[in-house]
Design an enzyme around this catalytic site. Structure first.
Site, mmCIF file in Angstrom:
data_model
loop_
_atom_site.group_PDB
_atom_site.id
_atom_site.type_symbol
_atom_site.label_atom_id
_atom_site.label_comp_id
_atom_site.label_asym_id
_atom_site.label_seq_id
_atom_site.Cartn_x
_atom_site.Cartn_y
_atom_site.Cartn_z
ATOM 1 N N GLU A 40 -32.469 129.810 46.312
ATOM 2 C CA GLU A 40 -33.114 131.130 46.343
ATOM 3 C C GLU A 40 -32.767 131.863 45.056
ATOM 4 O OE1 GLU A 40 -32.396 133.324 49.934
ATOM 5 O OE2 GLU A 40 -33.644 131.982 51.112
ATOM 6 N N HIS A 46 -37.490 143.901 48.794
ATOM 7 C CA HIS A 46 -37.872 142.478 48.727
ATOM 8 C C HIS A 46 -39.237 142.391 48.059
ATOM 9 C CE1 HIS A 46 -38.664 138.343 49.839
ATOM 10 N NE2 HIS A 46 -37.449 138.242 50.356
ATOM 11 N N ARG A 105 -33.859 139.807 42.879
ATOM 12 C CA ARG A 105 -34.893 140.504 43.659
ATOM 13 C C ARG A 105 -35.350 141.824 43.059
ATOM 14 N NH1 ARG A 105 -33.195 139.488 49.853
ATOM 15 N NH2 ARG A 105 -33.743 137.314 49.618
ATOM 16 N N HIS A 142 -35.886 146.325 52.213
ATOM 17 C CA HIS A 142 -35.456 145.129 52.943
ATOM 18 C C HIS A 142 -33.992 145.191 53.391
ATOM 19 C CE1 HIS A 142 -35.458 140.925 54.038
ATOM 20 N NE2 HIS A 142 -34.487 140.648 53.162
ATOM 21 N N ARG A 185 -27.718 142.770 46.574
ATOM 22 C CA ARG A 185 -27.229 141.619 47.354
ATOM 23 C C ARG A 185 -27.871 140.320 46.890
ATOM 24 N NH1 ARG A 185 -29.382 139.122 52.258
ATOM 25 N NH2 ARG A 185 -31.152 140.464 51.803
HETATM 26 P P1 FAD Z 1 -29.098 143.594 63.116
HETATM 27 O O1 FAD Z 1 -29.341 142.158 63.300
HETATM 28 O O2 FAD Z 1 -30.197 144.415 62.569
HETATM 29 O O3 FAD Z 1 -28.671 144.179 64.526
HETATM 30 C C1 FAD Z 1 -28.468 145.561 64.719
HETATM 31 C C2 FAD Z 1 -28.306 145.807 66.190
HETATM 32 O O4 FAD Z 1 -27.888 147.136 66.436
HETATM 33 C C3 FAD Z 1 -29.579 145.616 66.992
HETATM 34 O O5 FAD Z 1 -29.236 144.939 68.170
HETATM 35 C C4 FAD Z 1 -30.008 147.044 67.305
HETATM 36 O O6 FAD Z 1 -30.800 147.156 68.451
HETATM 37 C C5 FAD Z 1 -28.657 147.694 67.478
HETATM 38 N N1 FAD Z 1 -28.631 149.141 67.317
HETATM 39 C C6 FAD Z 1 -29.004 149.858 66.236
HETATM 40 N N2 FAD Z 1 -28.790 151.174 66.456
HETATM 41 C C7 FAD Z 1 -28.279 151.287 67.706
HETATM 42 C C8 FAD Z 1 -27.870 152.386 68.514
HETATM 43 N N3 FAD Z 1 -27.966 153.649 68.098
HETATM 44 N N4 FAD Z 1 -27.386 152.130 69.750
HETATM 45 C C9 FAD Z 1 -27.315 150.869 70.223
HETATM 46 N N5 FAD Z 1 -27.694 149.789 69.498
HETATM 47 C C10 FAD Z 1 -28.165 150.000 68.259
HETATM 48 N N6 FAD Z 1 -30.252 137.818 55.417
HETATM 49 C C11 FAD Z 1 -29.818 136.579 55.120
HETATM 50 O O7 FAD Z 1 -28.627 136.386 54.837
HETATM 51 N N7 FAD Z 1 -30.680 135.535 55.134
HETATM 52 C C12 FAD Z 1 -31.996 135.665 55.442
HETATM 53 O O8 FAD Z 1 -32.736 134.701 55.463
HETATM 54 C C13 FAD Z 1 -32.480 136.962 55.750
HETATM 55 N N8 FAD Z 1 -33.775 137.159 56.059
HETATM 56 C C14 FAD Z 1 -34.182 138.400 56.464
HETATM 57 C C15 FAD Z 1 -35.489 138.577 56.887
HETATM 58 C C16 FAD Z 1 -35.910 139.804 57.356
HETATM 59 C C17 FAD Z 1 -37.326 139.989 57.807
HETATM 60 C C18 FAD Z 1 -34.991 140.879 57.405
HETATM 61 C C19 FAD Z 1 -35.424 142.222 57.920
HETATM 62 C C20 FAD Z 1 -33.689 140.721 56.969
HETATM 63 C C21 FAD Z 1 -33.280 139.475 56.500
HETATM 64 N N9 FAD Z 1 -31.969 139.278 56.070
HETATM 65 C C22 FAD Z 1 -31.550 138.023 55.744
HETATM 66 C C23 FAD Z 1 -30.971 140.338 56.192
HETATM 67 C C24 FAD Z 1 -30.176 140.083 57.483
HETATM 68 O O9 FAD Z 1 -31.044 139.565 58.466
HETATM 69 C C25 FAD Z 1 -29.530 141.329 58.008
HETATM 70 O O10 FAD Z 1 -28.834 141.984 56.996
HETATM 71 C C26 FAD Z 1 -28.531 140.963 59.099
HETATM 72 O O11 FAD Z 1 -29.157 140.143 60.050
HETATM 73 C C27 FAD Z 1 -28.003 142.206 59.741
HETATM 74 O O12 FAD Z 1 -27.320 141.831 60.902
HETATM 75 P P2 FAD Z 1 -26.607 142.942 61.755
HETATM 76 O O13 FAD Z 1 -25.999 142.242 62.906
HETATM 77 O O14 FAD Z 1 -25.758 143.755 60.879
HETATM 78 O O15 FAD Z 1 -27.809 143.887 62.232
HETATM 79 C C1 SIN Z 2 -35.769 135.731 52.537
HETATM 80 O O1 SIN Z 2 -35.926 134.758 53.277
HETATM 81 O O2 SIN Z 2 -36.404 135.917 51.508
HETATM 82 C C2 SIN Z 2 -34.775 136.755 52.917
HETATM 83 C C3 SIN Z 2 -33.458 136.272 52.565
HETATM 84 C C4 SIN Z 2 -32.491 137.408 52.513
HETATM 85 O O3 SIN Z 2 -32.878 138.557 52.668
HETATM 86 O O4 SIN Z 2 -31.321 137.112 52.271
#
Ligand code: FAD
Ligand code: SIN
Length: 574
Positions: free
Chosen positions: A128, A244, A290, A353, A388
Site C-alpha cells: 500500500e 482518503h 495519501r 477517512h 497515518r
Molecule cells: P470503530 O471500529 O469505529 O468502533 C467504534 C465503536 O464505538 C463502535 O462500536 C461504535 O458504535 C461505538 N461508539 C461510538 N460512540 C459511542 C458512544 N457514544 N456510546 C457507545 N458506543 C459508541 N485501517 C486499517 O488499518 N486497515 C484498513 O484496511 C482500513 N480500512 C478502512 C476502511 C474504511 C471504510 C474505514 C472507514 C476505515 C478503515 N481503516 C482501516 C481505519 C480503521 O478501520 C479504523 O481506524 C479502526 O477500525 C478503528 O477501530 P476502533 O475500534 O477504534 O473504532
Molecule cells: C484502504 O483499504 O485503502 C484503507 C486502508 C487504511 O485506511 O489503512
C-alpha cells in the site's frame, strides 16, 4: 459453553443492566472487542456500544493490517515508513512499540481464528502507499469484517463480558474529590442512567461524520473524544485528519471506500480525458502518501473542473482473475451502482477517512485522567503523527488494546458511599423537545458541509475564522436548548426517565450533534492555530512544513499549547 448475555434496548422497557462493573469498555470495534478479550478474566466487563456490535469502522476496513512479518521485511523498515509518513510528528517510542509488537498481534489474531489470505501455506501480503515492502495482510477486501466477526464471536463466548448494545455513552462520571473517572452516564432504554466502574476504556473510533464527504460509518461522530475533552482530558493534534484519495463518487451513492490496495495491485488514477496525472504531482504517482494523492486529485479537479466532478480509478492494468480474488466486495458494490470494474473505470474523489488526533495516551493506553483509558482511533498514542501509514490503524487497535491486560483496577467503592451518589436514584422528568429538533437537525445538516468546505483538504486562515465564528453561534444556540441542558446537567443521583422512544432518539441526535459541533470547533481552532502545512493538515496560505512547528498541538479545555519539540532520536529496535 455458557454464552454471555447481550442486552439491547429492544429487549425490555426497564433498565435491566447492573449499576456497576469492574470495567466499562465503550465501543465494539476492533479496539474495544480485543481489549475486552484481553482484560483479566476475573473482572466483570460491560461492553457498551451505541448501535449493533459490528457497526463501527473496523467492520468496514478493506485493505488490511500491516505487520513486518515477511522474511524480506523488518520492524526497522516498518518503523522508518511509519515515521516518514507521520511527517515529523510520530512519537518514536510509540512507533517502536507498534512495529515490534506487530508479529505477535498477527499471531494472536491467527490463533483466535482470523483467516488472512494465503498462497498455499504462506500468508500473502500486499503493498500500500508509502510502504517500502508488501506488508499488508488481508482477507480479500473485507479484512475488517474477518477480524470483527472473529473477535465478536470470542467475546460472546466469554462469561465475564456483558454486551450492552443500542446504549449511548453520554458523559464521563468523575469522582468529585479525586477527579478520577468512576463510570459513565448512559442513554439506554429510554433513560439516562449512571453506571459505576473502576476504569473506563474509550474505544469509540473516529469522527469522519464531522465532514460531509466521508468513508466512515454513521456511528463515527467523535463521541469519545468529545466526552473526554469535556471531562478535561488532554487532547492532541486534532487538526490532523486523513483524507482518503479514492471514495466512490456517484450521485446518491454512499462514499464507499475503494481500497488503496487496488492502487497497490496496479490500478491507475486517470482524469476525465483518460490521462494518468498522479506522477505530475509526486514521483511515487498513485502510491505517494495519501495526503499527497488526495491533494493531487483536489488540485487536478480544481484545474480541470470536469463534470461530473471526479477522477477515475482504472483497474484494467490488474489481471481480471486477481481482481476477482482480491476485491470481491468492491466488484459487488460497484456493480450495485452500475459500474463493471472489469470494463469501466470507477469514479472516485477524496473523502475524510481517519482522525490522527485524539485523546493523549501513554504506552499503557492511560489518559491524563485517572481511571480513564483510550484505545483505537479515539486515542492519540503517537504512532500516526501528522499522517497515518495505511493499514497501521487496525494494528494499533490490537497492539495497544493488549496493554490493558496489565490494567490495575482498584476495588469497587460500594454505591452509596461515594460523594453525592445515592443508591436510590431520583427519577426526573423532562420537557417535550420536539420544537427544538428543527434547530438540531439544521445544525446537523449544515455542520459537515461547512467543515468539508473550511477544514477539508485545503485550508486557509480567513475561511477557518469564518467557520469558527459560525461554530460559535451554533454552539451557543445548542447550549440554550433544554435537550442539551438535560444531557449536560444530568447528575449521578438522578435517573432521567424519558417519555418515549422518540424522546430517546431526539436526545441521541442532540448528543451526537453536540459532539460533532464541539469536535468541529476544536479541529477548526487547531487548524487555524497551526500556521504551516504538514501531513493531513494543508494550508494554502502556509504551504510549507516549518521546522518551527515540529510540535504537537495540545488542548486542555479552552487552552491550546505546543508540546515540547518532537525529536526523532535513533531508536534501537529489537
Ligand atoms: P470503530 O471500529 O469505529 O468502533 C467504534 C465503536 O464505538 C463502535 O462500536 C461504535 O458504535 C461505538 N461508539 C461510538 N460512540 C459511542 C458512544 N457514544 N456510546 C457507545 N458506543 C459508541 N485501517 C486499517 O488499518 N486497515 C484498513 O484496511 C482500513 N480500512 C478502512 C476502511 C474504511 C471504510 C474505514 C472507514 C476505515 C478503515 N481503516 C482501516 C481505519 C480503521 O478501520 C479504523 O481506524 C479502526 O477500525 C478503528 O477501530 P476502533 O475500534 O477504534 O473504532
Ligand atoms: C484502504 O483499504 O485503502 C484503507 C486502508 C487504511 O485506511 O489503512
Amino acid at each position: 459453553m455458557q454464552k454471555n448475555q447481550i442486552f439491547s434496548s429492544s429487549s425490555s422497557k426497564s433498565s435491566n443492566i447492573p449499576s456497576q462493573f469492574d470495567i466499562l469498555v465503550i465501543g465494539s470495534g476492533a479496539a474495544g472487542l480485543y481489549a475486552a478479550l484481553r482484560l483479566p478474566a476475573h473482572l466483570q466487563v460491560g461492553l457498551i456500544t451505541k448501535d449493533t456490535v459490528k457497526a463501527g469502522s473496523s467492520n468496514w476496513a478493506q485493505g488490511g493490517i500491516a505487520a513486518a512479518i515477511d522474511p524480506s521485511d523488518t520492524a526497522h523498515l516498518h518503523f522508518e515508513d511509519t515515521i516518514k509518513a507521520g511527517a515529523g510528528l510520530c512519537e518514536p517510542e510509540a512507533v517502536q512499540f507498534l512495529v515490534e509488537n506487530g508479529s505477535e498481534a498477527i499471531a494472536s489474531l491467527l490463533e483466535l481464528g482470523v483467516s488472512f489470505d494465503r498462497h498455499g501455506e504462506k500468508l500473502t501480503m500486499t503493498l500500500e502507499a508509502a510502504h517500502s515492502r508488501p506488508r499488508v495482510l488481508h482477507s480479500a477486501d473485507t479484512t475488517g469484517r474477518a477480524i470483527v466477526d472473529t473477535l465478536a464471536q470470542q467475546v460472546l463466548e466469554r462469561k465475564n463480558i456483558q454486551i450492552i448494545s443500542q446504549a449511548f455513552a453520554l458523559s464521563l462520571w468523575l469522582n468529585e474529590s479525586t477527579g478520577n473517572c468512576q463510570g459513565i452516564s448512559l442513554l439506554y432504554q429510554e433513560q439516562i442512567i449512571w453506571i459505576r466502574s473502576s476504569a473506563v476504556i474509550l474505544a469509540t473510533g473516529g469522527g469522519g461524520q464531522i465532514f460531509s464527504q466521508t468513508t466512515n460509518p454513521t456511528v463515527s461522530t467523535g463521541d469519545g473524544i468529545a466526552l473526554a475533552w469535556r471531562a478535561g482530558a488532554l487532547m492532541r493534534d486534532l487538526e490532523f485528519f486523513q483524507f482518503h484519495p479514492t471514495a466512490l463518487t456517484i450521485p446518491g451513492a454512499p462514499r464507499f471506500l475503494i481500497s488503496e490496495a487496488v492502487r497497490g495491485e496496479g490500478a491507475h488514477l486517470v482524469d476525465c480525458q483518460g490521462q494518468r496525472f498522479a506522477f505530475n504531482y509526486h514521483p511515487q504517482g498513485e502510491l505517494a502518501p495519501r495526503d499527497v494523492v488526495s491533494r493531487a486529485i483536489f488540485t487536478h479537479l480544481q484545474k480541470t473542473k470536469p463534470e461530473p466532478y471526479c477522477v477515475y480509478l482504472d483497474l484494467q492494468p490488474i489481471e481480471a482473475q486477481k481482481i476477482r480474488y482480491r476485491f470481491p466486495n468492491i466488484i459487488k458494490v460497484c456493480q450495485q451502482w452500475g459500474i463493471d470494474v472489469f470494463t469501466q473505470p470507477i469514479p472516485v474523489s477524496p473523502a475524510a477517512h481517519y482522525w490522527m488526533g485524539g485523546i493523549v495516551t501513554d504506552l499503557d493506553s492511560s489518559t491524563s485522567i485517572g481511571g480513564l483509558y483510550a484505545i483505537g482511533e479515539t486515542a492519540s498514542t503517537g504512532v500516526h503523527g501528522a499522517n497515518r501509514l495505511a493499514s497501521n490503524s487496525l494494528l494499533e487497535c490490537i497492539v495497544f488494546a493488549v496493554q490493558l491486560s496489565q490494567i490495575a483496577v482498584k476495588p469497587q467503592v460500594n454505591a452509596g458511599d461515594d460523594n453525592g451518589y445515592q443508591s436510590l436514584p431520583v427519577r426526573k422528568k423532562h420537557k417535550d423537545w420536539s420544537h427544538e429538533m428543527e434547530k438540531i437537525n439544521s445544525i446537523r445538516q449544515k455542520l459537515p458541509k461547512l467543515m468539508w468546505h473550511s477544514a477539508g483538504i485545503c485550508r486557509s486562515q480567513a475561511i477557518l475564522e469564518e467557520a469558527i465564528a459560525q461554530l460559535n453561534i451554533w454552539r451557543s444556540q445548542l447550549a440554550d436548548l433544554d435537550v442539551i441542558q438535560c444531557l449536560l446537567k444530568a447528575t449521578p443521583n438522578q435517573t432521567v426517565q424519558l417519555s418515549s422512544n422518540q424522546a430517546q432518539q431526539q436526545l441521541k441526535l442532540a448528543a451526537e450533534t453536540l459532539n460533532l459541533t464541539d469536535m468541529g470547533y476544536l479541529i477548526l481552532k487547531s487548524a487555524a492555530w497551526r500556521t504551516e502545512s504538514r501531513g493531513g493538515h494543508y494550508r494554502s496560505d502556509y504551504p510549507q512544513t516549518s521546522a518551527d512547528w515540529q510540535f504537537h498541538t495540545l488542548i486542555q479545555g479552552d487552552d491550546w499549547l505546543q508540546s515540547t519539540k518532537v525529536i526523532h532520536q535513533a531508536i534501537q529496535l529489537s
